[in-house]
Design a protein around this motif. Sequence first.
Motif, PDB file in Angstrom:
ATOM      1  N   VAL A  65      -4.337   7.006  -3.040  1.00  0.00           N
ATOM      2  CA  VAL A  65      -4.271   8.420  -3.405  1.00  0.00           C
ATOM      3  C   VAL A  65      -2.817   8.886  -3.543  1.00  0.00           C
ATOM      4  O   VAL A  65      -2.522   9.785  -4.326  1.00  0.00           O
ATOM      5  CB  VAL A  65      -5.037   9.288  -2.384  1.00  0.00           C
ATOM      6  N   VAL A  66      -1.902   8.266  -2.804  1.00  0.00           N
ATOM      7  CA  VAL A  66      -0.487   8.631  -2.873  1.00  0.00           C
ATOM      8  C   VAL A  66       0.055   8.433  -4.289  1.00  0.00           C
ATOM      9  O   VAL A  66       0.875   9.213  -4.761  1.00  0.00           O
ATOM     10  CB  VAL A  66       0.339   7.827  -1.846  1.00  0.00           C
ATOM     11  N   ALA A  67      -0.431   7.424  -4.973  1.00  0.00           N
ATOM     12  CA  ALA A  67       0.027   7.138  -6.333  1.00  0.00           C
ATOM     13  C   ALA A  67      -0.397   8.215  -7.326  1.00  0.00           C
ATOM     14  O   ALA A  67       0.165   8.309  -8.408  1.00  0.00           O
ATOM     15  CB  ALA A  67      -0.490   5.778  -6.782  1.00  0.00           C
ATOM     16  N   HIS A  68      -1.349   9.063  -6.961  1.00  0.00           N
ATOM     17  CA  HIS A  68      -1.844  10.112  -7.868  1.00  0.00           C
ATOM     18  C   HIS A  68      -1.090  11.422  -7.716  1.00  0.00           C
ATOM     19  O   HIS A  68      -1.424  12.398  -8.361  1.00  0.00           O
ATOM     20  CB  HIS A  68      -3.337  10.343  -7.640  1.00  0.00           C
ATOM     21  N   LEU A 111       2.918  14.694   8.257  1.00  0.00           N
ATOM     22  CA  LEU A 111       1.615  14.145   7.920  1.00  0.00           C
ATOM     23  C   LEU A 111       1.853  12.798   7.254  1.00  0.00           C
ATOM     24  O   LEU A 111       2.731  12.669   6.409  1.00  0.00           O
ATOM     25  CB  LEU A 111       0.877  15.072   6.951  1.00  0.00           C
ATOM     26  N   ILE A 112       1.071  11.799   7.641  1.00  0.00           N
ATOM     27  CA  ILE A 112       1.157  10.472   7.040  1.00  0.00           C
ATOM     28  C   ILE A 112      -0.066  10.294   6.159  1.00  0.00           C
ATOM     29  O   ILE A 112      -1.195  10.460   6.615  1.00  0.00           O
ATOM     30  CB  ILE A 112       1.168   9.372   8.116  1.00  0.00           C
ATOM     31  N   VAL A 113       0.161   9.953   4.898  1.00  0.00           N
ATOM     32  CA  VAL A 113      -0.925   9.684   3.965  1.00  0.00           C
ATOM     33  C   VAL A 113      -0.780   8.231   3.534  1.00  0.00           C
ATOM     34  O   VAL A 113       0.267   7.832   3.036  1.00  0.00           O
ATOM     35  CB  VAL A 113      -0.870  10.606   2.729  1.00  0.00           C
ATOM     36  N   VAL A 114      -1.826   7.445   3.745  1.00  0.00           N
ATOM     37  CA  VAL A 114      -1.800   6.026   3.407  1.00  0.00           C
ATOM     38  C   VAL A 114      -2.929   5.740   2.428  1.00  0.00           C
ATOM     39  O   VAL A 114      -4.072   6.102   2.680  1.00  0.00           O
ATOM     40  CB  VAL A 114      -1.985   5.137   4.666  1.00  0.00           C
ATOM     41  N   MET A 169       0.855  -1.196   0.000  1.00  0.00           N
ATOM     42  CA  MET A 169       0.000   0.000   0.000  1.00  0.00           C
ATOM     43  C   MET A 169       0.891   1.246   0.000  1.00  0.00           C
ATOM     44  O   MET A 169       1.796   1.372   0.823  1.00  0.00           O
ATOM     45  CB  MET A 169      -0.900   0.019   1.230  1.00  0.00           C
ATOM     46  N   PRO A 170       0.663   2.183  -0.921  1.00  0.00           N
ATOM     47  CA  PRO A 170       1.478   3.403  -0.981  1.00  0.00           C
ATOM     48  C   PRO A 170       1.329   4.260   0.278  1.00  0.00           C
ATOM     49  O   PRO A 170       0.248   4.353   0.863  1.00  0.00           O
ATOM     50  CB  PRO A 170       0.918   4.147  -2.189  1.00  0.00           C
TER      51      PRO A 170
END
Length: 87
Positions: free
Chosen positions: A57-60, A51-54, A14-15
Amino acid sequence: ICQRLMAAGMATTMPVALVENISCADQQALYGHLDDIAKKARQSKFTGPALIVVGKVVAHRQGVNPDLLHIDALNEFTTEAIGFNRC
């Protein structure tokens, strides 16, 4: 956080993005996956705040216009909208 997400069944691939000091001149970001982002963060010596984004959406992120994330624009918005500039 990553270990708990993987233990709960989230894919190790997972990104994930870590973004430190958002909207400041010293902003930096790391990208990886649940199974390697902690190691990357330790190696980079991030000190926070971050900030952590999991998620997918990270791939975009490549599709985002960098001008929308310009530091001066973000600081101007923050200062005008709430009268605060932490950087």
